[in-house]
Design a protein around this motif. Sequence first.
Motif, PDB file in Angstrom:
ATOM      1  N   GLU A 259       0.828  -1.204   0.000  1.00  0.00           N
ATOM      2  CA  GLU A 259       0.000   0.000   0.000  1.00  0.00           C
ATOM      3  C   GLU A 259       0.860   1.251   0.000  1.00  0.00           C
ATOM      4  O   GLU A 259       0.558   2.224  -0.702  1.00  0.00           O
ATOM      5  N   ALA A 260       1.940   1.168   0.769  1.00  0.00           N
ATOM      6  CA  ALA A 260       2.826   2.333   0.802  1.00  0.00           C
ATOM      7  C   ALA A 260       3.486   2.541  -0.559  1.00  0.00           C
ATOM      8  O   ALA A 260       3.576   3.678  -1.055  1.00  0.00           O
ATOM      9  N   LYS A 262       2.371   1.397  -3.472  1.00  0.00           N
ATOM     10  CA  LYS A 262       1.343   1.788  -4.426  1.00  0.00           C
ATOM     11  C   LYS A 262       0.982   3.258  -4.267  1.00  0.00           C
ATOM     12  O   LYS A 262       0.830   3.994  -5.254  1.00  0.00           O
ATOM     13  N   LYS A 263       0.877   3.656  -3.008  1.00  0.00           N
ATOM     14  CA  LYS A 263       0.554   5.055  -2.759  1.00  0.00           C
ATOM     15  C   LYS A 263       1.675   5.961  -3.235  1.00  0.00           C
ATOM     16  O   LYS A 263       1.434   7.023  -3.821  1.00  0.00           O
ATOM     17  N   ARG A 264       2.921   5.470  -2.995  1.00  0.00           N
ATOM     18  CA  ARG A 264       4.054   6.271  -3.446  1.00  0.00           C
ATOM     19  C   ARG A 264       4.071   6.393  -4.968  1.00  0.00           C
ATOM     20  O   ARG A 264       4.278   7.478  -5.520  1.00  0.00           O
ATOM     21  N   GLU A 266       1.521   5.936  -6.992  1.00  0.00           N
ATOM     22  CA  GLU A 266       0.390   6.755  -7.423  1.00  0.00           C
ATOM     23  C   GLU A 266       0.663   8.230  -7.187  1.00  0.00           C
ATOM     24  O   GLU A 266       0.348   9.069  -8.041  1.00  0.00           O
ATOM     25  N   ASP A 267       1.259   8.488  -6.031  1.00  0.00           N
ATOM     26  CA  ASP A 267       1.574   9.888  -5.743  1.00  0.00           C
ATOM     27  C   ASP A 267       2.586  10.429  -6.743  1.00  0.00           C
ATOM     28  O   ASP A 267       2.454  11.564  -7.228  1.00  0.00           O
TER      29      ASP A 267
END
Length: 614
Positions: A259-260, A262-264, A266-267
């Motif tokens: 998640e981290a 993916k979030k990174r 995506e960010d």
Amino acid sequence: MRYSLRTPSPSPERSQRKHGFRVALDESSDEEDFTAISSGSEIESGLSASDVEASPAAKRRRSPRKRSGIVAARSPVASPSKPTPTAEELWKQRELEEALAAIRLRTQHQDPYEEWEKNVRKESFKAARQTYATKQNELEERRTRIAAKDLEARRAAHDAQTREVQQILAAARTHQDRRREQLAANLRAREQDLWKRVDEAIALDTKKVETKLAAERQVREEEERKQKQEETRRRLEAEKKMAEEQKKRDEAEKKKKEEAEKKRLEDEEVKKEKEEAERVEAEKKAKLAKLSAEKDVRQQLGQTIAHDDWVSARRFLQRLKTEVMPVVKNKNGDSAQLKSIWGNHRRQINPKIGQLTNDAEQITKVTLQLVQIVKPLGNAHHEIVYYGLLSSLAKAILVQAETEVGTASDQATAMPIAQVTFNLLEQLDGFHEVLWARIVGRTGGWVVPLMVGQTDWDGRKWNNLDERKKAMGMRKRNEDDWETSDEYNARMTGIMRVYFTILAIRPPRQPLPGPMWQTPMIWKWLARLLGSDGGGQAMLRRSVAVDILASGIQVFGMEAKAIWGHQFVKILALIYEGATTGFEGGEGPMGGNTPEAGAARSRLRFEIEQVMSS
């Protein structure tokens, strides 16, 4: 012939007659002639002697008178030393001489008949001997042939008997071998049976012992198994509990990391897209501000900017999706008849597009069939159905371009679909707007060209990143994964190759409706991509831009050089510089630093060199 000397008959009648010799001739064989001649010679030699004396009968027939007269007559002249012959002696001498003369005459006479008969006999004898010799030879040859034939028959019989004997001997040997094998097999079977019974007896005894031992061992093992099973169960429960706890911790940690990450990502992607969009928006605002002064002049000349073309296409596409397609698909439930008509004709479009080949007659035939489907003579479709069929036709053309042209290396594959599309643009009213809206929606901003910004055509911001990617022409493989860059580049290149081929076709009568389908769009497209109105650095940094440029120059390079001459050569030089060292003020060569971009730049330089060397 046989000759004989006959003496005078002693009968009285014949004594008075003149005495003499009479020769009798008899016909006989050659041996009889030879005998007669020999006898005559003997007679001649015997009768010529002077001391032949008369027979006693002749002496008795002599008369005393005659004897005395003759003696008296001859006595005066007779030689005292030689007695004078008597008349009878003289007569005999004369007869003898006459007989000898007759014999000589007879022996020397040659009779023609006898000569002929003699010759015939001789020739007959000779012919008989020859015939005899010939017959003997034939008989000998026949005897030889018969003997040879008999010998050959005996040899053949001997060979046949020999073969028969050999076959009998071979059969006997074979029978003997089979018998020997059978006896050996029987012996082996008996031996195996014997050992089998021995083994069975041993196995029976062994089995009894093993059964007893197995029963004891089973009882012992069962007790041990239960004990170990209990220990194992307790150990596994403990390990399972520990593993589940560890798995939960690992999954939680992994999920947290994913998640981290993916979030990174995506960010980062959002940030990157946002920065790019902001840069594009800034460039767009600067371009719009720069072009606003020229707006009136452009409107007077009928020229539009890239943003206006993209907005008009997106607006028309939105109308198709909201006003036309829901009706022909009967989404509201009140247009079933229109749906039926649209569906029946739509299903006829794809097979026609799939039948295309690079043949003029086939292209003309497919064009007429498609026009008849969309715009039948004497029975025009409802306007909604008509535009629905135009939308389906445009989609079928673009899908064909993606699948067939995008994956092919030969530029000739784009010609059939491009020619049919060109013909349809000429004959179908409104098709140029529908196809332009569809091609903009399928390629994003590449056909304009324009980099899609942060907002849609109506100024609405995109709901999420996926919506913006879809507006840029990207497609999803499934619900979670997007297509790869290679797949995206191939689709864009296929569609743009067909578009460039349409622009390169010279219209036979008048230009196609809509400036976006006319040949000057080639210059406008290049100017927008390389200049300030349209693409700019944001589009040139993508590898798909290099692929599209290489495909476009391959299609329209020669035609554009013939039309614009030195000005087009300047554009080619600028593109070649960008594909080699990069543009001035840019971030390296166009397309980026990926391996795909390097290969695309090589193809682009090759196509430019081909155009320049022609």
